[in-house]
Structures are given as structure tokens and as C-alpha cells.
Design an enzyme around this catalytic site. Sequence first.
Site, PDB file in Angstrom:
ATOM      1  N   LYS A 210       0.631  -1.430   0.155  1.00 41.97           N
ATOM      2  CA  LYS A 210      -0.035  -0.098  -0.164  1.00 41.97           C
ATOM      3  C   LYS A 210       0.990   1.071  -0.044  1.00 41.97           C
ATOM      4  CE  LYS A 210      -3.983   1.831   2.719  1.00 41.97           C
ATOM      5  NZ  LYS A 210      -4.860   1.982   4.209  1.00 41.97           N
ATOM      6  N   GLU A 216      10.543  -5.120   4.534  1.00 43.53           N
ATOM      7  CA  GLU A 216      10.347  -6.753   4.562  1.00 43.53           C
ATOM      8  C   GLU A 216      10.340  -5.860   2.560  1.00 43.53           C
ATOM      9  OE1 GLU A 216       8.636  -5.010   6.840  1.00 43.53           O
ATOM     10  OE2 GLU A 216       8.698  -6.354   8.367  1.00 43.53           O
ATOM     11  N   GLY A 271      -4.798  -2.214   5.344  1.00 39.95           N
ATOM     12  CA  GLY A 271      -4.732  -3.296   5.108  1.00 39.95           C
ATOM     13  C   GLY A 271      -4.488  -4.848   5.450  1.00 39.95           C
ATOM     14  N   ARG A 272      -5.454  -5.160   6.409  1.00 37.45           N
ATOM     15  CA  ARG A 272      -5.765  -6.325   6.363  1.00 37.45           C
ATOM     16  C   ARG A 272      -7.253  -6.786   6.427  1.00 37.45           C
ATOM     17  NH1 ARG A 272      -5.028  -3.667  11.066  1.00 37.45           N
ATOM     18  NH2 ARG A 272      -6.435  -1.857  12.479  1.00 37.45           N
ATOM     19  N   GLU A 357      -4.874  -8.089  15.369  1.00 30.25           N
ATOM     20  CA  GLU A 357      -4.682  -5.923  15.066  1.00 30.25           C
ATOM     21  C   GLU A 357      -5.702  -5.156  15.137  1.00 30.25           C
ATOM     22  OE1 GLU A 357      -2.580  -5.053  10.816  1.00 30.25           O
ATOM     23  OE2 GLU A 357      -0.541  -5.080  12.253  1.00 30.25           O
ATOM     24  N   HIS A 388      -5.055 -34.526  16.674  1.00 32.28           N
ATOM     25  CA  HIS A 388      -4.069 -35.394  17.638  1.00 32.28           C
ATOM     26  C   HIS A 388      -2.781 -34.268  18.254  1.00 32.28           C
ATOM     27  CE1 HIS A 388      -5.854 -39.178  15.856  1.00 32.28           C
ATOM     28  NE2 HIS A 388      -6.088 -37.409  14.979  1.00 32.28           N
ATOM     29  N   LYS A 508       9.270  -1.209  15.101  1.00 29.30           N
ATOM     30  CA  LYS A 508      10.317  -0.815  13.767  1.00 29.30           C
ATOM     31  C   LYS A 508      10.973   0.572  13.572  1.00 29.30           C
ATOM     32  CE  LYS A 508       5.955  -0.820  10.512  1.00 29.30           C
ATOM     33  NZ  LYS A 508       5.405  -0.513   9.891  1.00 29.30           N
TER      34      LYS A 508
HETATM   35  C1  G6Q Z   1      -2.564  -4.472   7.563  1.00 32.18           C
HETATM   36  C2  G6Q Z   1      -1.404  -3.048   8.056  1.00 32.18           C
HETATM   37  C3  G6Q Z   1       0.388  -4.127   7.762  1.00 32.18           C
HETATM   38  C4  G6Q Z   1       0.483  -3.777   6.457  1.00 32.18           C
HETATM   39  C5  G6Q Z   1       2.119  -4.199   6.242  1.00 32.18           C
HETATM   40  C6  G6Q Z   1       2.247  -3.466   4.845  1.00 32.18           C
HETATM   41  O1  G6Q Z   1      -3.564  -3.833   8.621  1.00 32.18           O
HETATM   42  O2  G6Q Z   1      -1.464  -2.163   7.717  1.00 32.18           O
HETATM   43  O3  G6Q Z   1       0.212  -5.214   7.920  1.00 32.18           O
HETATM   44  O4  G6Q Z   1      -0.643  -4.012   5.783  1.00 32.18           O
HETATM   45  O5  G6Q Z   1       2.979  -3.178   6.701  1.00 32.18           O
HETATM   46  O6  G6Q Z   1       1.744  -2.735   4.566  1.00 32.18           O
HETATM   47  P1  G6Q Z   1       2.050  -2.263   2.636  1.00 32.18           P
HETATM   48  O7  G6Q Z   1       1.293  -2.605   2.180  1.00 32.18           O
HETATM   49  O8  G6Q Z   1       2.448  -0.799   2.948  1.00 32.18           O
HETATM   50  O9  G6Q Z   1       3.696  -2.657   2.636  1.00 32.18           O
END
Ligand code: G6Q
Length: 543
Positions: A210, A216, A271-272, A357, A388, A508
Site C-alpha cells: 500500500k 521487508e 491493509g488487513r 491487529e 492429535h 520498526k
Molecule cells: C494491516 C497493516 C499491515 C500492512 C503491512 C504492509 O492492516 O497495516 O499489516 O498491511 O505492514 O504494508 P504495506 O502494504 O504498506 O507494505
Amino acid sequence: MNDEIKPLTETAEWKALKTHYAKIKDLHLRDLFAQDPKRAEKFTAEAAGVYFDYSKHRVTATTVNLLCDLAEASGLREKIEDMFTGERINLTEDRAVLHTALRAPKNATVVVDGENVVPRVHEVLEKMEQFAEKVRSGEWKGHTGKPIKNIVNIGIGGSDLGPVMAYEALKDYSQRSLTFRFVSNIDGTDFAEAVHDLHPEETLFIVASKTFTTLETMTNAGTARDWALKALKDEAAVAKHFVAVSTNAAKVSGFGIDTANMFGFWDWVGGRYSMFSAIGLSTMIAIGPKHFREMLAGAHEMDEHYRNAPFEENLPALMGLLGLWYNDFFGAQTVAVLPYEQYLRRFPAYLQQLTMESNGKRVTLDGHPVDYQTGPIYWGEPGTNGQHSFYQLIHQGTKLIPCDFIAFCRPRRRLGRHHDLLMANVFAQAEALAFGKTAEELGKEGVKDWLVPHKTFEGNRPSTTMLLEELNPKSLGRLVALYEHSVFTQGMIWRIGPFDQWGVELGKVLAGRIAPELESPAEPQLKHDSSTNALIRRYRAGR
Ligand code: G6Q
């Protein structure tokens, strides 16, 4: 003082639940079922293809009424409308929350800042469809003219967990001539393993981010570019082997990706909550546009149900309220999600982010510490494997763990007796948890006295059984939306903000400070606590 501004635990509705809890906490499901032959019927709701049996919960009709009263008094009805109509309910980030607009039909209207966003959603969907078809048909060629065979999604958190889960869940619908890999971790192993048997000429990377700034993802994307260019030896190859999913066009083009190959979304998609946006590009390439649209339609059906059904019959509201009942009154700390469907093996991991989250917050939206429990811990594994492993603790341990069983009438793979045996197990587990086995029953079976305590199952362990026709794009959409809205239900009652995630920031920042201390050739001046300092020194010595 009116109830709206009273602390939650001092509202009449909360207090009524507390009093009610004291009265019914010791009622046993064995007795509740014995007293009412119609219990299953009364405590089952059905909507959008989900048969939602919550009769094996420690509730009476009064409990459900009181929980629904709490939802009403919390203004949940209005808050649902606020979400659906694009109010800026994500207060701490000053954003609307409109994942529901991602699955709205083309003729719907959802206005944000004076603009109907639905046409934009459909424009992006159409662009994704054209691209997905090109990749699926082999029309989209790599730099050397070979068709793409491998798709690697690079993203993390919300830009990874939804796509992986959906790909795994709908693998049976995927184009098997294409290979899909998902790289998220900054641990280089993730990238190395994902590409070890792939050739750059036939590999397409989707950089899903996003913000397009995530450490990462940007690190993995850079490594992917190096890996591709090492073989393809021409910067121009990037245009054929990298596409982006992002809201940040400037960063995308800074990376070298042609913004013509960028699929956009908007700040009102968290994001989620983004798997139905362009973040689902890998899903669409895998299962094809038609199936992707079915997934959207399934989610939309659940959206409509959530928006319109009375809370007593409203699946996401009931799910959220039952979760709250155990979390806040019985003191349960976790919820186990137990899909009896191998293709849903990543569903619990997906839900962990969605739920934890979102609702792992300790202050209300207006900044006051809460004096009640918020988001429970979600965890789980597919059945029957979990049986199990950890089910022992759920059956006979000292903790109360409400369970969500998810099962399907029809298997994706019909092989001999497998599905009937799988289903026998899911029904049996819910039955065993609820009814247990008494010492008296064991005595009648001739179990020796000293073994009786070990073999006794006290029962009264609550569960929901969700039974759907089959796992397909539509039912997956319905299930995801069900959980999304259940999270919303809880967040609104707890008065917290389910759409931000400030809790991920501190780590972070600290990592950004520590990385140069690990890498600097000269001995760094460490100013952390003695533990962190010692760990850094030890690592530098051993690296
Ligand atoms: C979700 C969070 C988080 C996010 C990641 C990736 O709700 O905001 O998990 O999706 O940190 O972020 P980017 O899509 O900006 O790389």
C-alpha cells in the site's frame, strides 16, 4: 449522565449482563439441551449460505437478548451505517473504512469526499482482469519472449496474509500451469526458497505494498530485481517482470515499475482488509476474473446481511457478541478457529491479523484506558490434525476456549469415505466438548475408579459450528466478510479503533536504529539497556 458517555462497564446493559452471568455461569449445556428439545433450532441462524449453529454456547434466550441490547445501546446500528457510507470512522488516521465498497456492485453509490468511489473500484477491477487474462493465456510475455509461468507476490502483513490464504483456499480453482509463491519475511530464506527452482525469464513479481515503503517488501523487491536482472541483463526487463499494487504511484515509478503496470487502491482500504482490492491480483491471476468476481459477490452478500438483519439473526453480530460474552464475562482469553477443510489451512493465520491487529487495543477511541478485556487471542489449525495435538487441552485442560468449527457439506476432493469421516470428526468434537463424559457414565462402562478422574470430560465447553455447502470463491468471500464484521461488532462495543495499528510502530523504529549498529565496521557506541547491548555485541562477534 446518559449511557453513551458512561464508561462501558457502568452502562445498564453491561451491568445487566454481569448480573445475568452470575446467574447462568454454572448452567451446563447438558441440562440446557435436556430442558429444551428445540434448542438447536432456536440458537441457529442462517444467512448468505452459512448455517451458524451457536446452540452449543453457554447462553439462554435472555443472554442473547441482553447481548443484543448491549449492541443496540453501543450504537452499533448507526456505526455500521457510518462504515458503509464512508464516514471517517478510522479516527486516529482520519480515514474512511470502506472495504465493503470493494465488493459493491457496479451500480452502487458510496460517496467519499464528494466522489462516488464505486466506479473507481470497478475501473481497477477491469484493469486487473485484462492483465490477469493476459498472464493466464500466455499473451503477457517476459523480456525474452517467453510466457510467464511463475507469479511471486512480494508483500507482508495485509499485503500477504489475505493473498496467501485465498490462494491456498482456492487452489482447486487455480490455473495449474502457473506456479504461485509468496514472499513476505525479511529473512532472506523466504526469498531464496521461493525462487530457488524458478527461472527469471518466466517469472513475474507482483510487488504488493500500500505504502511502497515497507522495509521487508522493499528489501525483497530489491533482491528480486537483482535476481531477475542478473539473468536478464537489461534494465528494460523490469517492465515485463514487475508489476505493483499500491496507493503510492511516485514510489512505484521510483522503483522502476511503469505506472501503467500499477494497480491502485485507496487510503480507505486498510491493509488487513485489502484482499478484495488490487492486493488480490495474485488471487485473480490464480483463479481467474470470473471466480474473483464470485468471491466479491459472496462478501457483498454478507455485507448486505450485516447491514440489514436484526442483531438476533445477524451472523457477524452474533459471532462478535458471543466472542465478547466469553472474553469479558467468562474471562476466556483465546478463540480457537478450527476449519475442517485442508484448503483453509492458512485461514487461522489470516484471522490472527484480522482480529488481533484490529482489536488488540488498550485505550478507547477517546484515549482512555479500558477497564475490560478487548481482543482475544486467535489461533488454530485445520481438523483433524489439531485433534492429535492441542485438542487435549481444550477438552480437559483448565482453560475455557470457545471454538469456531468451520465445515462444508461437500468436499473439494471426493475420495472414498474421507469426507464423511472428516465430518464425523467435526460433529463429534463439538458434541464431546459440549456434553463431555461423566464419572457415572464411566462407572457404568466398568472403568476402574482410579482412572475415572482421568477419563472424565466435564463438558460445557462452548463452540459454534458453521456449516457451508462447499468451499468455493463465493463461500470464501462470505466467510471472510463474516469475520471482518464480527471484529467490527466487538471493536465498536469496546469503543476502540479497530482500523489503526500503532502497536506495530515502535519495533520498526528501534530496528531502524539497531540495523546500523549491527552493520557498522567500527565498534558502535551502544546506548540500549544492558540486555540489548549484550545481545548486539554477541551477535557482532558471531555474525
Ligand atoms: C494491516 C497493516 C499491515 C500492512 C503491512 C504492509 O492492516 O497495516 O499489516 O498491511 O505492514 O504494508 P504495506 O502494504 O504498506 O507494505
